[in-house]
Design an enzyme around this catalytic site. Structure first.
Site, PDB file in Angstrom:
ATOM      1  N   ASP A   9       0.941   3.597 -10.434  1.00 44.74           N
ATOM      2  CA  ASP A   9       0.998   2.607  -9.360  1.00 44.74           C
ATOM      3  C   ASP A   9      -0.420   2.349  -8.836  1.00 44.74           C
ATOM      4  OD1 ASP A   9       2.144   1.019  -7.224  1.00 44.74           O
ATOM      5  OD2 ASP A   9       1.806   2.749  -5.922  1.00 44.74           O
ATOM      6  N   ASP A  11      -1.438   0.350  -5.360  1.00 45.18           N
ATOM      7  CA  ASP A  11      -1.590   0.473  -3.906  1.00 45.18           C
ATOM      8  C   ASP A  11      -0.894   1.729  -3.396  1.00 45.18           C
ATOM      9  OD1 ASP A  11      -2.583  -1.987  -4.497  1.00 45.18           O
ATOM     10  OD2 ASP A  11      -1.208  -3.130  -3.232  1.00 45.18           O
ATOM     11  N   CYS A  92       3.836  -7.423 -11.128  1.00 45.32           N
ATOM     12  CA  CYS A  92       4.931  -8.314 -10.749  1.00 45.32           C
ATOM     13  C   CYS A  92       4.521  -9.052  -9.482  1.00 45.32           C
ATOM     14  CB  CYS A  92       6.216  -7.530 -10.510  1.00 45.32           C
ATOM     15  SG  CYS A  92       7.520  -8.549  -9.759  1.00 45.32           S
ATOM     16  N   HIS A  94       6.395 -11.132  -7.684  1.00 44.64           N
ATOM     17  CA  HIS A  94       7.562 -11.623  -6.950  1.00 44.64           C
ATOM     18  C   HIS A  94       7.869 -10.791  -5.714  1.00 44.64           C
ATOM     19  CE1 HIS A  94       8.267 -12.754 -11.289  1.00 44.64           C
ATOM     20  NE2 HIS A  94       8.257 -13.936 -10.691  1.00 44.64           N
ATOM     21  N   CYS A 100      13.882 -10.795  -9.368  1.00 40.82           N
ATOM     22  CA  CYS A 100      13.353 -10.953 -10.728  1.00 40.82           C
ATOM     23  C   CYS A 100      13.692  -9.721 -11.571  1.00 40.82           C
ATOM     24  CB  CYS A 100      11.839 -11.151 -10.678  1.00 40.82           C
ATOM     25  SG  CYS A 100      10.955  -9.678 -10.103  1.00 40.82           S
ATOM     26  N   CYS A 102      11.264  -8.138 -13.360  1.00 41.02           N
ATOM     27  CA  CYS A 102      10.046  -7.386 -13.646  1.00 41.02           C
ATOM     28  C   CYS A 102       9.562  -6.523 -12.479  1.00 41.02           C
ATOM     29  CB  CYS A 102       8.923  -8.328 -14.087  1.00 41.02           C
ATOM     30  SG  CYS A 102       8.501  -9.622 -12.896  1.00 41.02           S
ATOM     31  N   ASP A 129       3.524   6.378  -5.219  1.00 41.08           N
ATOM     32  CA  ASP A 129       3.793   6.938  -3.894  1.00 41.08           C
ATOM     33  C   ASP A 129       5.155   6.555  -3.332  1.00 41.08           C
ATOM     34  OD1 ASP A 129       2.746   4.248  -3.683  1.00 41.08           O
ATOM     35  OD2 ASP A 129       2.615   4.570  -1.518  1.00 41.08           O
TER      36      ASP A 129
END
EC number: 3.1.3.15
Length: 361
Positions: A9, A11, A92, A94, A100, A102, A129
Site C-alpha cells: 500500500d 498512503d 484505483c 474510483h 468498481c 479494481c 495499514d
C-alpha cells in the site's frame, strides 16, 4: 516468473497519510514512513515490489491528476535514488460509491499477476495499514502484514520477512508438540533462533493476536494450530494451547546451556506492565491484574491469568506478572507483550555455560 512478491500500500504505509483530508496532493504533505527506505533495501533482493493504492476521485475536481503527480513522482524519485524500484504501480482512481472492480480489496488491479501466476502464494504478502489490505491478502490467498508505526513498523516487518538464524555453533532450538484430547487438537512449533511470520489459528481472534505478540516481542517464530470445543466456550482452547506452548518452549530450550535464564521488564506501555522470569526448572506463578470487563472480543478476561499460570508450569519457570491501567484490552495486551520481552532476555544465548551452580536446570 513466479517469485515472492510484496504488494505494498502507499498512503499510510510507504508515506504518511494526512488525517485531515487523506490526500497527498502537494509536496508539503509528502513524508516517508520511518525506516521505510532501509527496510526496502534489505528486502529488495528477496522480494518483488508491487505498489497497490486506492486514490479516491483521482482525476476529478476533488483530486486533480496534476496535484497527485507532483508528490507521487517525487516519492518515486526518492526511492529510485536509493536503489528501490517497483515492478508495477497499480492505482484505483474510483470512490467507494462507484462500485468498481479494481478498488481494494477487490483484485482486478492484480489480474496480470494472478493470471500469469507471477507471485508465489506461500512466500508473498500484502503490506498495508488498513483492513482493506488485510482483506486483499485473503482474496489473493496470501498473508497480510498490517503496518502500524508503533505496533508493526518497518523494522519489525523486516524481522518477520527475513528470518534470522543463530550464529552459535549449535543445533537449531526447535520443538514441535502435538496435544490431542477430547476437547482440543493442538499443534505447536517454535523456532527460538528465528524470526519470521507466525502462523496462528485457534478460532479465538483476540487470543491469536495475543499469541503473536509473545513471539514478535520474544524474538522467535512459532506456529500454533488449535481446533477446540468453541461451541462450549474458549476455556479448553486457551488452557490447552498454553500447556502445549509451555511444553514446546521447554523442549526447544534443551539443556539451557548458554542462556541468560533470568529476565525482567518494567514498566511497559501506558498500562505499566511488569514481568520477572526465571527459567529455573521450578514452576511458580504470581499474578496481579484486575479487569472490569468479562470479555475482550471473543476472549474471556479471566482466562488471562489461567493462560500464564498454565504456561509457567509446563515451561517450568518462575513467573511474576502484573499490570495496571484503565483499558482492559490494553492491559491484557501489555501482559502478553511484556511476557514476550522478558522471555526474549531469558532465552538469549551468550555462551555455553549452564547458568546454575547446581549443574542442572
Amino acid at each position: 516468473m513466479t517469485q515472492p512478491t510484496l504488494f505494498i500500500d502507499r498512503d499510510g504505509t510507504l508515506i504518511d497519510e494526512p488525517k485531515t483530508d487523506f490526500q497527498i496532493d502537494s509536496l508539503e504533505k509528502l513524508k516517508l514512513e520511518r525506516n521505510v527506505i532501509p527496510a526496502l533495501l534489505k528486502l529488495k533482493d528477496h522480494y518483488r515490489f508491487v505498489m497497490v493504492s486506492n486514490q479516491d476521485g483521482l482525476g476529478t475536481d476533488s483530486f486533480p491528476q496534476e496535484n497527485f503527480d507532483k508528490p507521487h513522482n517525487a516519492m518515486l524519485e526518492i526511492f529510485r535514488s536509493q536503489g528501490i524500484e517497483f515492478d508495477a504501480i497499480l492505482i484505483c482512481p474510483h470512490k467507494p460509491e462507484d462500485n468498481c472492480d479494481c478498488r481494494k480489496p477487490k483484485i482486478k488491479l492484480l489480474k496480470k499477476y494472478i493470471d500469469k501466476k507471477l507471485f508465489d502464494p506461500a512466500h508473498s504478502f500484502v503490506i498495508g495499514d488498513r483492513a482493506t489490505d488485510v482483506q486483499l491478502a485473503e482474496n489473493l490467498g496470501i498473508q497480510a502484514l498490517q503496518y502500524h508505526p508503533e505496533k508493526l513498523d518497518w523494522d519489525l516487518i523486516v524481522e518477520k520477512l527475513l528470518p534470522k538464524t543463530t550464529a552459535c555453533k549449535r543445533p537449531p532450538r526447535y520443538a514441535e508438540v502435538v496435544r490431542t484430547t477430547k476437547e482440543t487438537d493442538i499443534k505447536v512449533q517454535v523456532w527460538l533462533d528465528e524470526t519470521g511470520v507466525n502462523q496462528i489459528s485457534t478460532g479465538v481472534g483476540f487470543f491469536d493476536h495475543m499469541l503473536d505478540q509473545i513471539a514478535t516481542h520474544g524474538g522467535f517464530r512459532m506456529n500454533v494450530q488449535c481446533k477446540g470445543d468453541l461451541w462450549i466456550d474458549e476455556h479448553h482452547t486457551v488452557e490447552d494451547t498454553a500447556l502445549a506452548l509451555g511444553t514446546a518452549l521447554k523442549q526447544a530450550l534443551g539443556d539451557k546451556r548458554g542462556i541468560q535464564r533470568f529476565g525482567f521488564v518494567l514498566p511497559m506501555d501506558e498500562c505499566k506492565a511488569e514481568c520477572t522470569m526465571d527459567l529455573s526448572g521450578r514452576p511458580y506463578f504470581k499474578f496481579k491484574a484486575k479487569f472490569k470487563r468479562e470479555k475482550v472480543g471473543d476472549f474471556s478476561t479471566e482466562m488471562t491469568e489461567h493462560f500464564f499460570q498454565s504456561i509457567a508450569y509446563t515451561l517450568m519457570a518462575t513467573l511474576h506478572l502484573k499490570t495496571q491501567g484503565d483499558n482492559d484490552h490494553h492491559k491484557i495486551e501489555s501482559l502478553f507483550k511484556v511476557f514476550g520481552r522478558t522471555l526474549r532476555q531469558c532465552i538469549k544465548v551468550e555462551g555455553n555455560e549452564l547458568p546454575s551452580s547446581k549443574g542442572v536446570l
